[in-house]
Write a protein that holds these residues in place. Structure first.
Motif, PDB file in Angstrom:
ATOM      1  N   ASP A 213       0.852  -1.182   0.000  1.00  0.00           N
ATOM      2  CA  ASP A 213       0.000   0.000   0.000  1.00  0.00           C
ATOM      3  C   ASP A 213       0.892   1.238   0.000  1.00  0.00           C
ATOM      4  N   PRO A 214       0.335   2.418  -0.271  1.00  0.00           N
ATOM      5  CA  PRO A 214       1.154   3.639  -0.382  1.00  0.00           C
ATOM      6  C   PRO A 214       1.961   3.949   0.869  1.00  0.00           C
ATOM      7  N   ASP A 215       1.465   3.575   2.052  1.00  0.00           N
ATOM      8  CA  ASP A 215       2.185   3.868   3.285  1.00  0.00           C
ATOM      9  C   ASP A 215       3.483   3.092   3.408  1.00  0.00           C
ATOM     10  N   ARG A 216       3.639   2.049   2.619  1.00  0.00           N
ATOM     11  CA  ARG A 216       4.864   1.239   2.678  1.00  0.00           C
ATOM     12  C   ARG A 216       5.803   1.524   1.502  1.00  0.00           C
ATOM     13  N   LEU A 282       7.061  -8.675  -0.948  1.00  0.00           N
ATOM     14  CA  LEU A 282       5.964  -7.743  -0.701  1.00  0.00           C
ATOM     15  C   LEU A 282       6.128  -7.147   0.691  1.00  0.00           C
ATOM     16  N   VAL A 283       6.203  -5.808   0.751  1.00  0.00           N
ATOM     17  CA  VAL A 283       6.230  -5.119   2.040  1.00  0.00           C
ATOM     18  C   VAL A 283       4.783  -4.927   2.480  1.00  0.00           C
ATOM     19  N   GLN A 284       4.379  -5.703   3.472  1.00  0.00           N
ATOM     20  CA  GLN A 284       2.986  -5.738   3.900  1.00  0.00           C
ATOM     21  C   GLN A 284       2.588  -4.473   4.663  1.00  0.00           C
TER      22      GLN A 284
END
Length: 413
Positions: A213-216, A282-284
């Protein structure tokens, strides 16, 4: 056969595209649940010590001319300035007689017990002495991977706590990476003193981190910069500001960082790219990093690495843990690689890794289960798998129409 005759045959074969395989020779140490430390020696697990003659004949039967292969470093380097070449003498003499060109793999995920681990600051110099001794003993060998997959060796040994010194910190990871890269560069310098025509194929994992997601995105961006660290140091390439701060915060000095700028053999190098399904991450949303499976694939990721370093490329490893699907995976990797070559990326070779099935790689060698993994061109009974037949056919079809003149010129000067 004299050295001059062999060198002439090597230069002639190097005009061809380098179709290769390897004999999996990992040997990290792990700790068992009972506290015992054990060497995970893949040559032993896969029966290579007893059946190496059959293995080399398999290479010939498959029509493969290049073999990623090296002596077991942990048992060959018996002490400072001391070596036991008995197994290497037999095997490398046989490779030479069979006209199989070795890509000498000198350190594959482990060190001798007396060294201790990759945290030892004396190890790079000791390893360089070993590399020179090997080059002096086998002066006809021209192709080298001094230290295999530096990123994986450092990560598994010093960041994940799985192998060798079994540490788990950023500081330990930076130290291991620094020493592995220094060992690689010092080894190249010593080899070139003996073998001026040596070329170095730095087999390295090629990876990508996707943000869930954009936060990551910021975290994924940093990890995508850090994935280049081993090759940046190896090739004297500047890192970005975030990675530089990370290095300084975790024990590397400015002087050590600048050392890599002044000690590299980039002009003698071919960039080896290894690609497997687990290479993409993948950075969750919660910050954890998990495997994403194949999203971009070899084509996209290798193109990024090439644009960063602008070096000739060799596809140095791939396989898949599914014997039935393996022929399709081979075709997929080949077509990705061939598309890059058609677009002007100077790709000089392709590798299915490895020749025979492996053991316990389903646990990344963290567990000594004796579980056979069907990853090879042949099984452990030395029967060729469908992917082996497919690779043999691919080589037969493409061998004569993929010249690599740039490689032969590189070796000729």
């Amino acid at each position: 056969m004299g050295n001059k005759d062999h060198e002439g045959k090597f230069l002639a074969s190097s005009r061809r595209f380098m179709f290769a395989t390897g004999i999996e020779g990992s040997y990290p140490t792990i700790q068992l649940p009972n506290g015992e430390t054990r060497r995970m020696d893949e040559f032993e697990k896969c029966g290579h010590y007893k059946r190496w003659r059959e293995d080399f004949q398999l290479v010939k039967e498959l029509g493969i001319e290049f073999l990623r292969y090296g002596p077991p470093y942990f048992s060959t380097h018996t002490g400072p300035g001391k070596y036991d070449w008995s197994f290497a003498d037999e095997t490398f003499q046989a490779l030479r007689a069979l006209e199989i060109t070795p890509i000498a793999d000198l350190c594959h995920f482990g060190v001798p017990d007396w060294v201790g681990g990759f945290q030892n600051p004396a190890w790079p110099g000791l390893f360089a002495e070993y590399a020179r001794a090997f080059a002096e003993r086998f002066p006809w060998v021209h192709l080298y991977t001094p230290v295999n997959e530096i990123t994986v060796a450092a990560r598994f040994s010093a960041q994940y706590g799985w192998w060798n010194e079994r540490l788990a910190s950023d500081r330990a990871y930076v130290t291991a990476t620094k020493h592995l890269c220094m060992a690689n560069e010092l080894a190249e310098e010593e080899i070139l003193k003996v073998q001026a025509k040596a070329t170095f194929i730095q087999s390295e994992t090629t990876e990508y981190y996707h943000a869930a997601d954009p936060d990551r995105k910021d975290r994924a961006d940093f990890l995508n910069s850090l994935r280049f660290l081993a090759l940046d140091l190896t090739y004297g390439n500047p890192v970005n500001a975030d990675v530089y701060e990370y290095l300084m915060d975790n024990g590397m000095t400015r002087e050590e960082y600048h050392w890599f700028r002044d000690h590299h053999s980039k002009t003698r190098s071919i960039m080896g790219n290894d690609y497997y399904v687990p290479n993409e991450h993948l950075v969750q949303s919660n910050g954890d990093v998990t495997k994403s499976g194949e999203i971009f694939g070899y084509y996209v990721i290798t193109k990024e690495y090439y644009e960063r370093y602008r070096l000739p490329v060799m596809h140095t490893e791939t396989n898949i843990m599914d014997a039935e699907y393996a022929p399709k995976w081979l075709l997929k990797q080949w077509t990705n690689m061939h598309r890059l070559k058609l677009e002007g990326v100077p790709i000089l070779g392709f590798t299915w890794y490895s020749l025979i099935d492996q053991v316990d790689w389903d646990s990344a060698l963290r567990e000594d289960n004796g579980r056979v993994n069907p990853l090879g061109l042949a099984d452990l009974n030395r029967h060729i798998r469908p992917v082996g037949h497919a690779y043999k056919d691919l080589i037969k079809q493409w061998r004569e129409i993929l010249p690599t003149e740039s490689f032969s010129l590189r070796l000729a000067y």
